[in-house]
Design a protein around this motif. Structure first.
Motif, short mmCIF file in Angstrom:
data_model
loop_
_atom_site.label_atom_id
_atom_site.label_comp_id
_atom_site.label_asym_id
_atom_site.label_seq_id
_atom_site.Cartn_x
_atom_site.Cartn_y
_atom_site.Cartn_z
N LEU A 212 37.32 -2.84 37.70
CA LEU A 212 37.70 -2.98 39.11
C LEU A 212 39.21 -3.10 39.27
O LEU A 212 39.79 -2.54 40.21
N ALA A 213 39.86 -3.81 38.33
CA ALA A 213 41.30 -4.02 38.44
C ALA A 213 42.08 -2.73 38.21
O ALA A 213 43.12 -2.49 38.84
N THR A 214 41.59 -1.90 37.31
CA THR A 214 42.30 -0.66 37.00
C THR A 214 41.81 0.51 37.84
O THR A 214 42.46 1.56 37.88
N GLY A 215 40.65 0.33 38.47
CA GLY A 215 40.12 1.38 39.32
C GLY A 215 39.51 2.53 38.55
O GLY A 215 39.38 3.63 39.09
N SER A 216 39.12 2.30 37.29
CA SER A 216 38.58 3.39 36.50
C SER A 216 37.56 2.86 35.50
O SER A 216 37.76 1.80 34.89
N LEU A 217 36.46 3.60 35.31
CA LEU A 217 35.46 3.24 34.30
C LEU A 217 35.97 3.49 32.88
O LEU A 217 35.47 2.91 31.91
N ASP A 218 36.95 4.39 32.73
CA ASP A 218 37.44 4.75 31.41
C ASP A 218 38.25 3.65 30.74
O ASP A 218 38.53 3.73 29.54
N THR A 219 38.66 2.64 31.50
CA THR A 219 39.54 1.61 30.93
C THR A 219 38.76 0.43 30.36
O THR A 219 39.37 -0.50 29.81
N ILE A 220 37.46 0.43 30.47
CA ILE A 220 36.67 -0.69 29.93
C ILE A 220 36.75 -0.67 28.40
O ILE A 220 36.42 0.34 27.76
N GLU A 221 37.18 -1.78 27.80
CA GLU A 221 37.27 -1.88 26.34
C GLU A 221 35.90 -2.28 25.80
O GLU A 221 35.45 -3.41 25.98
N LEU A 222 35.24 -1.34 25.14
CA LEU A 222 33.87 -1.56 24.66
C LEU A 222 33.81 -2.10 23.24
O LEU A 222 32.81 -2.71 22.86
N LEU A 223 34.84 -1.86 22.46
CA LEU A 223 34.80 -2.27 21.05
C LEU A 223 36.19 -2.67 20.59
O LEU A 223 37.13 -1.86 20.65
N ASP A 224 36.34 -3.91 20.14
CA ASP A 224 37.60 -4.40 19.60
C ASP A 224 37.50 -4.38 18.07
O ASP A 224 36.73 -5.13 17.47
N VAL A 225 38.28 -3.51 17.45
CA VAL A 225 38.23 -3.36 16.00
C VAL A 225 38.52 -4.67 15.29
O VAL A 225 37.96 -4.97 14.22
N ASP A 226 39.38 -5.48 15.85
CA ASP A 226 39.76 -6.74 15.21
C ASP A 226 38.61 -7.74 15.13
O ASP A 226 38.68 -8.71 14.37
#
Length: 434
Positions: A212-226
């Motif tokens: 919602l903050a970025t206005g795009s579904l592509d910005t959701i971080e689904l996996l953090d490698v760390d």
């Protein structure tokens, strides 16, 4: 030919410097017969299985030299290649936005690596035997290297990756239906997208607020490698030794003893899957070494064409520890054998009387071995063998080999090994009597 002791000293000094590694009877003759031969192996390879076999050497034979080398590997699941592929993709993901293809690739690799392993044995050895007025004498140098690798997959990682894959599939479906950017949605569409994200139970409120903050579904971080905790683990040991064997025959019974100095290098390599590097296996921080003295005792007895034998190996129990805490124990092993020889046919049967720890897994193994050899003309032998771990830790193997003897002095012996879990191997033996 009488013993030349300066030659012996030079021979021992030479084999002590060889960069070799021998594993579980890598000898061209007995290796082709499943490793059996405690009761009836000849002196050419008997020293490696039972020191009493050396008593068969005759004074007129003089010196007998044998050199062996071989390797055996089992990697049914391409563990190294899959681990390297996972590491490389995680490194890429760490520098950019994760995609559905990324998550699918990582999920597939984790499933391929879970509960999989790689085993490697390799080595060589050198023996020099000779008669003396008191009995038969031999010196040897050999070393064994056994390495294993596995991936310890954390269940939390699997759950996290599967959730990420489900989330990516959900988001891809919404993108296909409504598009990526909220700025292009009608109020009703935006409400439907947010409702779908919330109702799925796959995304956290933070992830939804990020979209919602970025206005795009592509910005959701689904996996953090760390966050990935799974580790690649490599374990093994190299046992290098030099020793002297003495054997004597008393009518139908032969006895022998081997006293040997041993050095043991213990390895345990651990690294997070995204930092794995197979070239670091033998780095100093993962390896420790120790040394000791050990003893083997053997006996053989003949009943016409039948023979029985026993050998007690490594009577002095010693434990060696890697810097990470992984331990390898050199412990006593009693092996019993029986054999039959007549009319160019040889049959050998061996069995370990006790189980002992596998150097890689720490699980116990206990082997039974069987082999046959058939003389072909006067200068060749065909050999077949089978070896089975009664504890089902190490894959069963089948062996086949050929031996050639030229001019009564030189021998060349080769063996091929195959078994379960894509286990393959080969052994070469070269010898000379003079």
């Amino acid at each position: 030919m009488k013993p030349d002791f300066p030659m012996i000293a030079a021979f021992v000094a030479g084999i002590m410097t060889l960069p070799v590694a021998q594993a579980d009877n890598f000898h061209g003759k007995t290796g082709a017969m499943g490793g059996a031969g405690v009761a009836s192996a000849d002196l050419v390879t008997g020293m490696s299985l039972n020191p009493a076999s050396l008593a068969a050497i005759r004074e007129e034979q003089g010196f007998n030299i044998q050199l062996n080398a071989g390797a055996l590997t089992s990697d049914e699941d391409d563990l190294i290649d899959n681990a390297e592929g996972l590491r490389d993709r995680l490194d890429v993901i760490d520098r950019r936005q994760v995609t559905l293809d990324d998550i699918q690739f990582v999920a597939d690799k984790f499933n391929q690596l879970a509960n999989k392993s790689l085993l490697l044995s390799a080595g060589a050895s050198a023996y020099l035997g000779m008669p003396t007025s008191l009995g038969a004498l031999a010196v040897h140098g050999k070393s064994e290297l056994r390495l294993g690798a596995t991936t310890e997959v954390d269940q939390t990682d699997l759950d996290r990756i599967n959730d990420a894959r489900d989330s990516a599939n959900l988001i891809q479906g919404l993108v296909d239906q409504y598009g990526t950017d909220f700025s292009n949605y009608t109020p009703q569409q935006a409400a439907a997208v947010v409702s779908a994200l919330q109702a799925s139970g796959l995304l956290t409120p933070e992830q939804i607020n990020q979209a919602l903050a970025t206005g795009s579904l592509d910005t959701i971080e689904l996996l953090d490698v760390d966050d990935i905790q799974s580790e690649f683990v490599g374990r093994g040991a190299a046992v290098t030794e030099a020793g002297i064997t003495f054997a004597r025959r008393f009518q139908d019974t032969s006895v022998g003893i081997t006293v040997k100095a041993q050095r043991v290098d213990v390895i345990e390599y651990r690294a997070n899957v995204q930092n794995f590097d197979e070239d670091d296996f033998d780095a100093d921080q993962y390896r420790a070494d120790g040394s000791g003295v050990n003893v083997d005792l053997g006996i053989q007895h003949e009943y016409g064409n039948w023979r029985v034998g026993a050998v007690a190996s490594n009577l002095m129990k010693e434990t060696y520890t890697a810097p990470t805490g992984h331990t390898v124990t050199i412990e006593p092993r009693l092996t019993l054998g029986a054999g039959y020889r007549a009319n160019g046919f040889t049959l050998m049967l061996d069995a370990d009387a006790n189980a002992y720890d596998n150097m890689i897994t720490g699980q116990e193994s206990q082997f039974a071995r069987a082999g046959i050899a058939i003389d072909v003309f006067d200068w060749a032998q065909l050999r077949l063998g089978y070896k089975s771990d009664l504890k089902s830790v190490i894959a069963d193997t089948t062996t086949v080999g050929l031996g050639f003897r030229a001019f009564g002095t030189a021998n060349v012996d080769i063996a091929a090994i195959t078994g379960d879990n894509d286990t393959v191997g080969a052994i070469l033996q070269l010898g000379l009597s003079f």
